[in-house]
Write an enzyme that holds these catalytic residues in place. Structure first.
Site, PDB file in Angstrom:
ATOM      1  N   GLY A   1     108.496   6.247  -9.380  1.00  0.00           N
ATOM      2  CA  GLY A   1     107.230   5.519  -9.502  1.00  0.00           C
ATOM      3  C   GLY A   1     107.400   4.081  -9.964  1.00  0.00           C
ATOM      4  CE1 TYR A   2     104.355  -0.319 -13.948  1.00  0.00           C
ATOM      5  CE2 TYR A   2     106.104  -1.791 -13.242  1.00  0.00           C
ATOM      6  CZ  TYR A   2     104.907  -1.576 -13.900  1.00  0.00           C
ATOM      7  OH  TYR A   2     104.260  -2.617 -14.504  1.00  0.00           O
ATOM      8  CG  LEU A   3     106.007   3.329  -6.012  1.00  0.00           C
ATOM      9  CD1 LEU A   3     105.234   3.922  -4.836  1.00  0.00           C
ATOM     10  CD2 LEU A   3     107.422   3.909  -6.065  1.00  0.00           C
TER      11      LEU A   3
ATOM     12  CG  HIS B   1     110.330   2.071  -5.203  1.00  0.00           C
ATOM     13  ND1 HIS B   1     109.909   1.274  -6.236  1.00  0.00           N
ATOM     14  CD2 HIS B   1     111.230   2.943  -5.739  1.00  0.00           C
ATOM     15  CE1 HIS B   1     110.522   1.643  -7.360  1.00  0.00           C
ATOM     16  NE2 HIS B   1     111.336   2.642  -7.088  1.00  0.00           N
TER      17      HIS B   1
ATOM     18  CD  GLN C   1     116.876  10.336 -13.081  1.00  0.00           C
ATOM     19  OE1 GLN C   1     116.578  11.225 -12.283  1.00  0.00           O
ATOM     20  NE2 GLN C   1     117.078   9.085 -12.703  1.00  0.00           N
TER      21      GLN C   1
ATOM     22  CE  LYS D   1     118.615  -2.374  -9.333  1.00  0.00           C
ATOM     23  NZ  LYS D   1     118.272  -1.140  -9.967  1.00  0.00           N
TER      24      LYS D   1
ATOM     25  NE  ARG E   1     115.644   1.792 -17.102  1.00  0.00           N
ATOM     26  CZ  ARG E   1     116.114   2.814 -16.389  1.00  0.00           C
ATOM     27  NH1 ARG E   1     116.605   2.606 -15.181  1.00  0.00           N
ATOM     28  NH2 ARG E   1     116.080   4.031 -16.874  1.00  0.00           N
TER      29      ARG E   1
HETATM   30  P1  AMP Z   1     113.772   4.723  -8.757  1.00  0.00           P
HETATM   31  O1  AMP Z   1     112.292   4.825  -8.710  1.00  0.00           O
HETATM   32  O2  AMP Z   1     114.280   3.572  -9.569  1.00  0.00           O
HETATM   33  O3  AMP Z   1     114.439   6.040  -9.068  1.00  0.00           O
HETATM   34  O4  AMP Z   1     114.214   4.363  -7.281  1.00  0.00           O
HETATM   35  C1  AMP Z   1     113.849   5.174  -6.181  1.00  0.00           C
HETATM   36  C2  AMP Z   1     114.663   4.762  -4.999  1.00  0.00           C
HETATM   37  O5  AMP Z   1     114.430   3.388  -4.689  1.00  0.00           O
HETATM   38  C3  AMP Z   1     116.178   4.893  -5.248  1.00  0.00           C
HETATM   39  O6  AMP Z   1     116.800   5.391  -4.078  1.00  0.00           O
HETATM   40  C4  AMP Z   1     116.592   3.483  -5.518  1.00  0.00           C
HETATM   41  O7  AMP Z   1     117.941   3.215  -5.192  1.00  0.00           O
HETATM   42  C5  AMP Z   1     115.655   2.711  -4.603  1.00  0.00           C
HETATM   43  N1  AMP Z   1     115.534   1.328  -5.040  1.00  0.00           N
HETATM   44  C6  AMP Z   1     115.269   0.892  -6.305  1.00  0.00           C
HETATM   45  N2  AMP Z   1     115.301  -0.451  -6.356  1.00  0.00           N
HETATM   46  C7  AMP Z   1     115.606  -0.883  -5.107  1.00  0.00           C
HETATM   47  C8  AMP Z   1     115.795  -2.172  -4.515  1.00  0.00           C
HETATM   48  N3  AMP Z   1     115.681  -3.295  -5.224  1.00  0.00           N
HETATM   49  N4  AMP Z   1     116.104  -2.228  -3.200  1.00  0.00           N
HETATM   50  C9  AMP Z   1     116.235  -1.079  -2.473  1.00  0.00           C
HETATM   51  N5  AMP Z   1     116.059   0.155  -2.967  1.00  0.00           N
HETATM   52  C10 AMP Z   1     115.752   0.256  -4.269  1.00  0.00           C
END
Ligand code: AMP
Length: 278
Positions: free
Chosen positions: A28-30, A34, A58, A146, A184
């Site tokens: 979330g916090y897209l 994302h 995690q 990332k 973050r």
């Molecule tokens: P998260 O919500 O941080 O767990 O991320 C969910 C998915 O989005 C994961 O597969 C991350 O690698 C991907 N993601 C996060 N930040 C980026 C970014 N800047 N560019 C591409 N994919 C991202």
């Protein structure tokens, strides 16, 4: 768009949707990173599913689970605008009911880098992703470069446990200054944001040295460390130049290398990476 909170409801709801079906797992916090996964998911599939779940297992005991940014309403609006069909957004008690007692440990690939600095992190990731793939049964699942090591861990998990999804990895989306988008980043002050650009600068330094023909990984790590150390508010956890498949540290870059780092800017832990290959 249907928002579903339980496994039983998901199984009932997904029956009517055409295949292939793609899944984008998120916490979330897209942001646009994302959404780039969601858009690719649409290109490849007839049905798009996203999950939103801040996975407690995690996060380490001293990490930011309780303050992890959340905005369910905003996230749902963004996913609706992208035309996503189904959202799976369970509570922690749905994913980890009383008595839950199974974990998944991926081997050596999960023990290096992030695994070394965040004990238990990839056990939590592998367990929740295994559950999500089992619940959603996607044909394709989308992750971001990332989190490069996470992608390798999940590919290993998917292959070893015959989970049957095609794992698609999408490039890192950055802001115009080069800062990799991350949920973050919401914690960064204006000053921190400036300091956070040192990560991208260190990666660009490695890239330009590589383009100049430098193959000495030790020298590359040293130069990147010097650049990061010159940023007063940066506290470095690791800088790595490793084999892009095994994550074993390299002396000399003779095959594709993952250049990666984890750096704290103030209280915010940031990671970033690039792959060097000819
Ligand atoms: P998260 O919500 O941080 O767990 O991320 C969910 C998915 O989005 C994961 O597969 C991350 O690698 C991907 N993601 C996060 N930040 C980026 C970014 N800047 N560019 C591409 N994919 C991202």
């Amino acid at each position: 768009m249907k928002v579903i909170k339980t496994v039983a409801d998901f199984w009932a709801a997904q029956r009517g949707y055409p295949r292939p079906l793609g899944l984008v797992p998120t916490m979330g916090y897209l942001h646009e990173g994302h959404l780039s996964l969601v858009r690719r998911c649409w290109e490849d599939n007839s049905t798009a599913v996203a999950s939103i779940f801040v996975n407690p297992t995690q996060f380490g005991p001293s990490e930011d689970l309780s303050t992890y940014p959340r905005d369910m309403e905003g996230d749902l609006a963004k996913l609706e605008a992208e035309g996503v069909d189904l959202i799976f957004a369970p509570d922690a008690s749905e994913m980890y009911p009383d008595g839950f007692d199974t974990t998944i440990d991926v081997g050596s690939i999960a023990q290096r880098l992030e695994g070394e600095h965040r004990p238990g992190h990839f056990q939590g990731v592998a367990t929740v992703v295994c559950k999500l793939l089992t619940i959603v049964r996607p044909d394709n699942v989308y992750f971001g470069q990332k989190d490069a090591q996470q992608c390798l861990v999940i590919k290993r998990l998917n292959a070893d446990l015959d989970l049957g999804a095609e794992v698609v990895v999408m490039p890192t989306v950055r802001d115009p200054n080069g800062l990799a988008l991350s949920s973050r980043n919401a914690y960064l002050s204006d000053e921190d944001r400036e300091a956070a650009l040192s990560l991208h600068r260190a990666l660009k330094l490695a890239e330009s040295r590589y383009e100049d023909g430098v193959r000495d990984a030790t020298m590359m790590r040293r130069e990147m460390l010097a650049l990061l150390e010159s940023e007063p508010s940066a506290s470095i956890e690791y800088v790595s130049v490793a084999d892009a498949e095994t994550l074993v540290e390299l002396n000399s870059i003779e095959r594709p290398a993952l250049v990666s780092m984890a750096v704290r800017i103030g209280k915010v832990r940031l990671i970033d990476n690039i792959v060097l290959e000819s």
